[in-house]
Design a protein around this motif. Structure first.
Motif, PDB file in Angstrom:
ATOM      1  N   UNK A 183      73.721 -23.046  10.682  1.00 22.33           N
ATOM      2  CA  UNK A 183      74.553 -22.019  11.306  1.00 22.33           C
ATOM      3  C   UNK A 183      75.249 -21.186  10.242  1.00 22.33           C
ATOM      4  N   UNK A 184      75.631 -21.839   9.163  1.00 21.92           N
ATOM      5  CA  UNK A 184      76.289 -21.117   8.072  1.00 21.92           C
ATOM      6  C   UNK A 184      75.323 -20.065   7.508  1.00 21.92           C
ATOM      7  N   UNK A 185      74.085 -20.499   7.262  1.00 21.83           N
ATOM      8  CA  UNK A 185      73.080 -19.566   6.747  1.00 21.83           C
ATOM      9  C   UNK A 185      72.921 -18.394   7.708  1.00 21.83           C
ATOM     10  N   UNK A 186      72.812 -18.710   9.000  1.00 19.85           N
ATOM     11  CA  UNK A 186      72.632 -17.658  10.003  1.00 19.85           C
ATOM     12  C   UNK A 186      73.806 -16.698   9.976  1.00 19.85           C
ATOM     13  N   UNK A 187      75.003 -17.239   9.844  1.00 23.20           N
ATOM     14  CA  UNK A 187      76.176 -16.375   9.865  1.00 23.20           C
ATOM     15  C   UNK A 187      76.216 -15.448   8.658  1.00 23.20           C
TER      16      UNK A 187
END
Ligand SMILES: Nc1ncnc2c1ncn2[C@@H]1O[C@H](COP(=O)(O)OP(=O)(O)OP(=O)(O)O)[C@@H](O)[C@H]1O
Ligand SMILES: Nc1ncnc2c1ncn2[C@@H]1O[C@H](COP(=O)(O)OP(=O)(O)OP(=O)(O)O)[C@@H](O)[C@H]1O
Ligand code: SF4
Ligand code: SF4
Ligand SMILES: [Mg+2]
Ligand SMILES: [Mg+2]
Lengths: 359, 733
Positions: B156-160
């Motif tokens: 999710x961090x990468x996506x954000x």
């Protein structure tokens, strides 16, 4: 069909249970509060529950919503890990994790037949997969699927195998779900409220199917329900849970005819019963406690009409009120012993008094 | 610029148009066949075909100059000999002709050939970007959602991070900085994909998270299915509508971005080095740069503009179709509007009110003069408050109508409880809510009469009889809640989550300071007025709903399964309080439930409904001890008793009928143990039984056959008030 088998195997019965849970304990951590203030709180969902399932018997687990019934079922199916206690298969500790060998012995049927079948797959898929995973059908898958559908009385099988879940009625879906559970020829079936989402008119059909499977295939069944009347109808043994703990266990007829625990009495008094002459007056009121901070001592004490001082301080032991009937309540402990525990307060009520009081 | 011929060779042909992806004939994505979706598919299909076969049908190479016809030397007016200015020439594009269907550019290049080449390149970039983005978003979103925990947080961090990268500006900067970037379609597609996948990924993650906890996934896990298979076979197919929608959306935005940078001249000119590809943006740019608009050469700039608009529309229409598919409520709304119009019913005037077909509007009737005779069934002394006669309700219109309620009669009496029992889908809710016109379209009342005999307990609401089916909206508003209160089936979620219980009472009571008192009447502490709905347990919320319903002292109380979702103990407590309130306020109650055993304890009179019709009606004790209808008999034997010997019970065979496909004759006949030939043909209607205060709709009791003993037990003596003091159970069969 064999209904009303009177005796239950007790500690004295030599039979080794197929599946046994000993002192199972489980809590969940839930978020409390919002944002930065969010903390974690502990839900004591199941505490020290011991339960045994024998071949050819239905054991019912009864209790109100949030009592922890589903959690016990999931612990036994090893879908979740217990915090304490152990699960024994055939008297031996079950291997850790959930290996396929365990799945082949213990299967689960879920409450909501509308959610437990994948809407994008046909009935056949739901039955073929377990067969393939466990290498059950050597060769003829179609025949195995037919056979399964026949076992749950879905005829003609070919017709049902090709349907999508949304083309089936609730009862038919639950039958498919049961067939899926049976595909691997398990010895234990854990049925979590298998009929509560179904129409009254078709509930009996599914209950009778379970009774039939118990009798014909010697299946050990855990029947989780909040409907004590259906538990009495189907089960050989009933266990009553309250706020995460077992409070009473007995053969189903003795439990419903001579309930020993005040909570079981409340449950029976509140159940709809057209035979009753008058509307029952409930002896106890109030809601079940929060499992975040369960009451001290007996968890039922804030609602119990017979509450004593000791109930607020000490957890009641499980007492045998008859040879195969146990209840966890101070009322059934000998007043003298109770007094010892209680440091001086007189005990006023005995179990006998209580049972006499009950209409 | 120099003109030389470059062809589109080297670009792989675009694989299958988007339309194919959407039209997979599975149940997963059966798109509603609305004109919008069809139009969208046709547009996409045409573009897809053109993109594929364009190379072969293009009459010329897009860069080739028509040397023969090119008008090279048009003198710019005001220049040349005699003007004092050196002669200046400008080229002139050729208008559409047989040789050039869409004319030519100023460089005598064939517009139609350019358009075909441009279609291919634009769609290729769009689809390639969408494909990359979809793969990325599915990979990240589904994995994160399914595995949860640390993996989820990391992914999710990468996506954000990617979510924070602005796509188009990045593309512009990159293309400007590094011209080769703009001219490489692969790179353009990749950049667009990388900057857009994260949106979809987030949606997919959320959806997977909720699917992961669904029972069918858990069931697959219990049966020993491997993780990868669960994701691929059980979870992913359920996400196809979302994936398809986001695919279309990404394709659209990628084409937009490509056209935009090309229009800005950053995608590389087809004639420069390294050569860019012809695309709609490039065509527009060249047109604009060469005065196509001012020169009135519409054939040059209009076609690429129209193509952009058309393809955009096509994708948007399809997306809308998928939206309708994902969100069935949208679909229902769209359909009902249309079919209603076809059936000649105007829905506009009836928002929030059940429409009534074929009726003229009448104002409040004057004090009733001639009441029709009551159905003979009821001998209760209590006077009627709500009389329902011959009520019929359909869902849908014309041929598609489902007859959910057919010709039903009910009378609610002051201080009495009328129980309405029946299986799920038998029409109980429909009957009750249609009578007070609370159902929304597509429900239509197609016949019957509902009279409300108002005699307010307090307040200045009108006394007299109101014809509910012709009452105006204001009239209905005046009596709803204050005179006729409803606790809805789904009322556990009916409280407003954002304001306190107290504030909701204030809205209702308009300043009457009785909220605390009313809460006390349902066994709740006045403290609770300060709580929000989510702070209350299910039982508390249900009590709060009942408190609101009784707050204005209604004359009629409609309770639709008020306790089904509750524990037996809570249910019992709430029922006790309701009965107390009934005795105190004296309202008439319609109590709807599928739990017949509960009704027997609670109701004075019970009506049993099956497949939209009332089939039996009798005082509660009579119905329980001496049912006359085979269905009632079967229903009563569906409840295992709490006492006595345990006997095997059979219940009812079969399952409830489908209202769309009802059995002929008596709808119950496929499940009836006593069905006779006549039952297969003729529909029995509710009729009084000889010499008793009850009615039944069954051919057995019309002298057609001998009544079986089970259905001929002696009627317990009517006790006048319905419930008798002591009841002895008549022997089991
Ligand atoms: N995964 C979970 N996370 C947090 N709390 C949970 C979880 N599963 C169960 N609980 C909590 O544990 C308690 C017992 O839940 P459980 O589902 O076992 O009850 P139940 O007896 O099956 O109730 P019901 O009749 O409503 O199904 C409840 O308070 C519930 O909120
Ligand atoms: N909006 C709708 N459009 C089409 N059919 C509908 C709609 N709402 C309900 N129905 C159908 O009308 C029939 C009667 O529905 P209704 O909700 O009145 O049943 P019910 O007896 O209240 O059932 P339950 O016990 O499940 O609440 C059902 O067969 C249902 O499928
Ligand atoms: S232990 Fe005490 S409080 Fe608990 S049930 Fe028994 S009498 Fe009631
Ligand atoms: S009319 Fe015929 S089919 Fe219907 S309930 Fe009566 S006997 Fe059965
Ligand atoms: Mg549960
Ligand atoms: Mg309903």
């Amino acid at each position: 069909m064999k209904l009303g088998a009177a005796q239950t195997p007790t500690a004295s019965t030599p039979v080794i249970p197929v599946l046994e849970g000993r002192e199972l304990t489980k809590s969940f951590w839930v978020k409390q509060g919002r944002g930065l203030l969010a903390g974690k709180a502990r839900v004591h969902a199941v505490e020290s529950v011991s339960i045994r399932l024998d071949p050819g018997r239905v054991t019912a687990l009864v209790g109100e919503s949030g009592a922890g019934k589903t959690t016990v079922g999931r612990l036994l199916a090893k879908i979740i890990k217990p915090d304490g206690g152990e699960v024994l298969l055939d008297g031996r500790p079950a291997p850790p994790g959930r290996p396929r060998a365990y799945a082949a012995q213990v299967q689960m049927v879920f409450q909501d037949p509308f959610a437990s079948l994948n809407p994008v797959h046909r009935v056949r898929h739901h039955l073929v997969r377990p067969l393939q995973i466990h290498h059950m059908a050597s060769g003829d898958l179609e025949a195995a699927v037919d056979e399964l559908l026949r076992r749950v009385a879905l005829k003609p099988p070919a017709h049902f195998a090709a349907k999508f879940p949304h083309e089936l009625s609730g009862g038919q879906r639950q039958r498919v779900a049961i067939a899926r559970g049976l595909a691997v020829r398990p010895r234990v079936l854990i049925a979590d409220e298998p009929v509560s989402m179904l129409d009254v008119s078709i509930r009996l059909g599914v209950l009778n199917l379970l009774a039939d499977l118990r009798d014909r295939e010697n299946l050990a069944i855990l029947y989780v329900t909040h409907d004590i009347a259906s538990a009495r109808y189907l089960a050989d043994t009933i266990m009553v849970m309250y706020a995460g703990q077992l409070v009473e266990a007995a053969p189903s007829v003795s439990l419903t005819d001579r309930p020993a625990h005040p909570y079981t009495q409340l449950l029976l008094a509140a159940a709809p019963d057209p035979d009753r002459a008058e509307r029952p007056a409930l002896a106890a009121h109030g809601a079940p406690p929060s499992l975040l901070a369960p009451p001290s001592g007996c968890r039922f004490h804030p609602r119990c009409p017979y509450v004593m001082e000791i109930c607020k301080r000490q957890v009641p032991p499980s007492v045998a009120v008859a040879s195969d009937h146990s209840a966890a309540c101070w009322l059934h402990v000998d007043p003298n012993e109770r007094r010892v525990n209680e440091t001086g307060l007189p005990a006023t009520t005995t179990a006998r008094d209580l049972l006499d009081q009950r209409n | 610029m120099t003109i030389n011929s470059t062809s589109l060779a080297g670009i792989p042909p675009v694989a299958g148009p988007t339309a194919e992806l959407v039209l997979r004939p599975t149940r997963v994505l059966r798109l509603p066949r609305s004109p919008k979706v069809i139009a969208g598919l046709v547009i996409l299909g045409v573009f897809g075909v053109l993109a594929i076969i364009g190379r072969w049908i293009a009459p010329y190479s897009p860069n080739a100059t028509d040397q023969q016809n090119w008008v090279r030397h048009v003198l710019v007016p005001g220049t040349g000999a005699g003007t004092g200015f050196p002669a200046s020439y400008y080229p002139l594009p050729l208008p559409p002709s047989a040789a050039h269907w869409l004319g030519t550019t100023v460089f005598a290049q064939d517009v139609s050939s350019q358009l075909l080449a441009a279609t291919q390149a634009t769609m290729f970039v769009g689809l390639l970007a969408a494909a990359i983005a979809t793969v990325l978003s599915v990979l990240f979103g589904v994995t994160a959602g399914y595995l949860g925990g640390g993996t989820d947080e990391g992914l999710s961090l990468v996506a954000n991070v990617f979510l924070a990268i602005p796509g188009l500006p990045l593309l512009i900067v990159l293309a400007d900085y590094m011209p080769s970037a703009g001219s490489s379609v692969l790179l353009v597609a990749a950049i667009i994909a990388v900057t857009t996948w994260a949106y979809t990924s987030r949606t997919l993650r959320a959806q997977t998270l909720s699917l992961r906890n669904r029972d069918f996934v858990e069931a697959a896990r219990v049966s020993g299915e491997s993780r990868v298979r669960i994701i691929l076979v059980e979870v992913l197919p359920n996400l196809i509508p979302i994936v398809a929608a986001s695919f279309l959306f990404t394709a659209l935005s990628a084409m937009g971005a490509y056209v935009a940078i090309a229009f800005l001249g950053l995608a590389g000119s087809p004639t420069s080095s390294p050569p860019g590809l012809w695309n709609w943006g490039e065509m527009l740019r060249e047109g604009f740069a060469n005065n196509a608009v001012r020169g009135g050469w519409w054939w040059w700039w209009a076609p690429p503009g129209i193509c952009i608009a058309l393809l955009g529309t096509g994708l948007a229409l399809l997306n809308f179709g998928i939206d309708e598919f994902i969100n069935p409520r949208l679909r229902a709304a769209g359909l009902s509007r249309r079919t209603a119009k076809k059936a000649g019913i105007s829905l506009r005037s009836t928002l929030g009110m059940t429409p009534v077909a074929h009726r003229r509007a009448v104002a409040i009737m004057p004090q009733v003069t001639a009441m029709r005779p009551e159905p003979s069934s009821v001998r209760n002394a209590a006077e009627p408050v709500l009389t329902i006669r011959g009520l019929s309700v359909d869902y849908g219109y014309g041929d598609q109508a489902v007859h959910a309620v057919v010709d039903c009669d009910l009378v609610l009496r002051r201080g009495k409880v009328l129980g309405l029992a029946g299986e799920s889908g038998s029409g109980k809710t429909t009957l009750a809510l249609a009578a007070i016109r609370l159902l929304r379209a597509p429900a239509v009342i197609t016949g019957g009469e509902v009279l409300f005999h108002s005699k307010p307990i307090s307040g200045e609401e009108p006394a007299g009889t109101i014809d509910m089916l012709s009452a105006t909206e204001e009239q209905l508003r005046a009596i709803r809640w204050s005179e006729i209160a409803v606790v809805l089936q789904s009322s556990l979620n009916a409280l407003n989550p954002v304001i306190t219980i107290g504030a909701q009472f204030d809205d209702l009571l308009r300043g009457l300071a009785r909220a605390g008192e009313v809460l006390g009447m349902v066994g709740m502490n006045a403290e609770r007025l300060r709580s929000h709905a989510h702070e209350l347990s299910g039982g508390m919320r249900q009590r709060a709903m009942i408190a609101m319903a009784i707050a204005l002292e209604p004359q009629v109380m409609i309770l639709d399964e008020p306790t089904t979702a509750l524990d037996v103990v809570t249910q019992r407590e709430i029922l006790e309080e309701l009965i107390g309130l009934r005795d105190r306020i004296g309202f008439a109650t319609l109590f709807i439930t599928h739990d017949l055993s509960l009704l027997v304890e609670l109701a004075d009179e019970i009506a049993v409904m099956y497949a939209g019709r009332l089939m039996e009606r009798a005082p509660a004790t009579s119905l329980f001890h001496a049912p006359r209808l085979p269905y009632t008999y079967g229903l009563l034997h569906c409840f295992p008793p709490l006492h006595g010997a345990r006997l095997a019970m059979e219940g009812l065979k079969g399952s409830p009928p489908d209202l769309r496909d009802l059995p002929s004759g008596c709808a119950f006949h496929p499940r009836c143990a006593w069905a006779m030939p006549r039952c297969h043909q003729d529909v029995p209607t509710l009729a009084p039984l000889d010499g008793s205060a009850r009615e039944v709709a069954c051919w057995l009791h019309r002298g057609e056959a001998n009544v079986p003993a089970e259905l001929a037990r002696p009627d317990p003596l009517p006790s006048g008030s319905g419930r008798s003091g002591s009841i002895a159970r008549v022997g089991e069969p």
